[in-house]
Design an enzyme around this catalytic site. Structure first.
Site, short mmCIF file in Angstrom:
data_model
loop_
_atom_site.label_atom_id
_atom_site.label_comp_id
_atom_site.label_asym_id
_atom_site.label_seq_id
_atom_site.Cartn_x
_atom_site.Cartn_y
_atom_site.Cartn_z
N ASP A 184 0.85 -1.21 0.00
CA ASP A 184 0.00 0.00 0.00
C ASP A 184 0.88 1.25 0.00
OD1 ASP A 184 -1.88 2.12 0.70
OD2 ASP A 184 -3.25 0.50 1.24
N SER A 211 -7.01 4.08 -1.61
CA SER A 211 -6.77 2.64 -1.52
C SER A 211 -8.02 1.84 -1.83
CB SER A 211 -6.30 2.26 -0.11
OG SER A 211 -5.00 2.74 0.10
N THR A 264 -8.02 -2.00 1.71
CA THR A 264 -7.48 -2.98 0.75
C THR A 264 -8.05 -4.38 0.96
OG1 THR A 264 -5.49 -1.63 0.56
CG2 THR A 264 -5.36 -3.88 -0.29
N GLU A 275 -0.99 -7.90 2.29
CA GLU A 275 -0.78 -6.45 2.12
C GLU A 275 0.27 -5.91 3.10
OE1 GLU A 275 -3.20 -2.23 1.91
OE2 GLU A 275 -3.69 -3.64 3.50
N ASP A 318 2.16 2.78 3.31
CA ASP A 318 1.31 3.95 3.08
C ASP A 318 1.20 4.86 4.30
OD1 ASP A 318 -0.91 5.31 1.50
OD2 ASP A 318 -2.06 4.62 3.24
N HIS A 369 2.27 8.65 4.44
CA HIS A 369 1.33 9.73 4.77
C HIS A 369 1.96 10.64 5.83
CE1 HIS A 369 -2.54 9.10 2.78
NE2 HIS A 369 -2.37 7.79 2.91
N ASP A 394 -1.11 -0.16 -4.76
CA ASP A 394 -2.39 0.44 -5.14
C ASP A 394 -2.20 1.87 -5.65
OD1 ASP A 394 -1.59 1.20 -2.59
OD2 ASP A 394 -3.55 0.91 -1.66
N HIS A 395 -1.11 2.50 -5.19
CA HIS A 395 -0.79 3.89 -5.58
C HIS A 395 0.50 4.23 -4.86
CE1 HIS A 395 -1.95 4.87 -1.51
NE2 HIS A 395 -3.07 4.17 -1.71
N HIS A 398 -1.81 10.86 -1.35
CA HIS A 398 -1.36 9.97 -2.42
C HIS A 398 -0.93 10.77 -3.64
CE1 HIS A 398 -4.27 6.68 -0.72
NE2 HIS A 398 -3.36 7.08 0.15
#
Ligand SMILES: [Zn+2]
Length: 448
Positions: free
Chosen positions: A47, A95, A148, A270, A275, A279, A317-318, A410
């Site tokens: 993620d 996500s 996710t 995952e 992520d 962040h 996912d990004h 993101h």
């Protein structure tokens, strides 16, 4: 075509002839070498893991004692790139929309959990695998009902409806049973509630349960549920001498899935918190998560190598945070300093705020000393509200290590695809994120 491929072609031709003669034994005749459709599919999602994140991890994990820059498992398995934009006009996905694309092969809106733009449920690869009689599993470091994993298991118009999504894990049934045979992650807050104890309801379906990562061995068979934290698990960098927690969960899942695996399995793993660290713009935190994720990929690859009937697909996912390896106009990135940070910015700044001892706390978690200017900045910030202290600590670390970030959210850059094993060649080149799911579905539409 080389001699080996010609040999394999002739061999598979012979095999096909043999299969015509004895159609009932097709499954047994498909050997590891000739199998075109994987029996087991392991889908790993990092993620928020952009190109810059895996590159940073290469520098971070390089052995400084050798002259060469060692490659990583990511370098070894790289096959392609994927675009991630959602089905709205934002370009930047969240996500939920991306995981829905990766689970169903259909683009949706940001926030969508396994539903299309009309909020209608979409069939997911996990559901399809279960309908074929395969075992199913999810292993994550977030809560198991986070965007996710939820997008593979549940259907809801909003990722924010955590309790409804948790409930859906017990109401989305196939053949009268929950659709996931193994779930490891966090989330007791959502599964053991005042209004409902979903853990007990899973136990009624025969699930073995544990809430202790140290007691994973107590789980002896599927179905199984392990919830190891109220929400997400602690960050790898905050997990003391056991920073890897995705890796042991994934290894345990593989051993449980292997116990009785006549029809194969689908497992989604995952690295959820790459992520979260991004962040937070917390580079050492992100490296800790990437290390756990990379070691998990190595573990599943070792399984696939031995097994010969497994496909591994890894993607993100990004990307998150707009990470830059090197920032502030300087042509250098201070990996040696990043390696000397032994706590997340969240933990360090909270400890600074609670103890009122800025310098002592820094020295407890970070092996290189503050400059006088940095200590002054932090002491001043510690007299203001907590968010100011936390941001100042981030600024000090990012400037000192020359790590750049452009966003706390993101970004829309393409992400990498890594693949290994049976059918891995289908993931080469540029794909859109929905193509990854479509390829997995294509393996779930044929018999062998
Ligand atoms: Zn995110």
């Amino acid at each position: 075509m080389n001699k080996l491929s010609i040999g394999l072609l002739i061999f598979s031709g012979l095999l096909n002839t043999a299969c015509v003669a004895t159609p009932s034994s097709t499954e047994h005749n498909v050997t590891a070498q000739t199998r075109k459709t994987p029996k087991n599919i392991i889908f790993l999602i990092g993620d928020g893991m952009g190109l810059e994140h895996t590159t940073a991890y290469r520098y971070y994990s390089d052995d400084p004692a050798t002259k060469a820059m060692e490659t990583t498992i990511f370098d070894e398995l790289l096959v392609g790139m994927a675009s991630t934009y959602p089905d709205d006009d934002t370009v930047v996905t969240d996500s939920a929309a991306s995981a829905t694309a990766l689970s169903s092969g259909v683009k949706s809106y940001n926030g969508a959990i396994g539903v299309d733009t009309h909020k209608e449920p979409l069939e997911t690869v996990l559901e399809k695998a279960k309908k074929l009689g395969k075992q199913t599993a999810i292993v994550v470091t977030s809560q198991i009902n986070h965007a996710t994993p939820a997008s593979f298991i549940a259907h809801n118009e909003s990722r924010q409806n955590y309790d409804q999504i948790a409930d859906n894990y017990l109401s989305n049934l196939i053949d009268g049973k929950p659709i996931v045979d193994l779930m490891f992650g966090g989330g007791t807050q959502y599964y053991i509630r005042d209004d409902r104890n979903l853990v007990n309801e899973f136990k009624d379906y025969g699930y073995q349960y544990t809430n202790s990562l140290q007691q994973l061995d107590k789980i002896t068979a599927l179905p199984a549920l392990g919830l190891f934290a109220p929400v997400g698990l602690p960050f790898a960098i905050d997990s003391g001498d056991q920073p890897r927690r995705l890796t042991p969960m994934a290894k345990k899942a593989l051993s449980l899935l292997s116990l009785k695996n006549d029809k194969g399995f689908f497992m989604m793993i995952e690295g959820s918190q790459i992520d979260w660290c991004a962040h937070a713009n917390d580079v050492a935190c992100a490296m800790g998560e990437l290390d756990d994720f990379a070691s998990t990929i190595e573990a599943v690859k070792a399984f696939a190598e031995k097994d010969g009937e497994t496909l591994i697909v890894v993607t993100a996912d990004h990307s998150t945070g707009g990470l830059s390896i090197g920032g502030y106009d300087k042509y250098i990135w201070k990996i040696d300093l990043i390696k000397q940070i032994h706590g997340s910015v969240e933990t360090i700044s909270k400890t600074m705020a609670d103890s009122k001892d800025v310098v002592g706390t820094w020295n407890k978690y970070i092996d290189f000393p503050l400059t006088d200017e940095e200590s002054k900045l932090l002491v001043t910030a510690s007299q203001q509200k907590y968010s100011v202290l936390k941001q100042t600590l981030l600024d000090v670390i990012n400037h000192r290590t020359l790590t750049g970030w452009t966003s706390h959210g993101h970004t829309a850059g393409d992400v990498q695809i890594f693949a290994y094993g049976v059918g891995a060649d289908k993931f080469a080149g540029h794909l859109d994120n929905i193509d990854i799911a479509k390829n997995i579905f294509s393996f779930l539409n044929t018999k062998n």
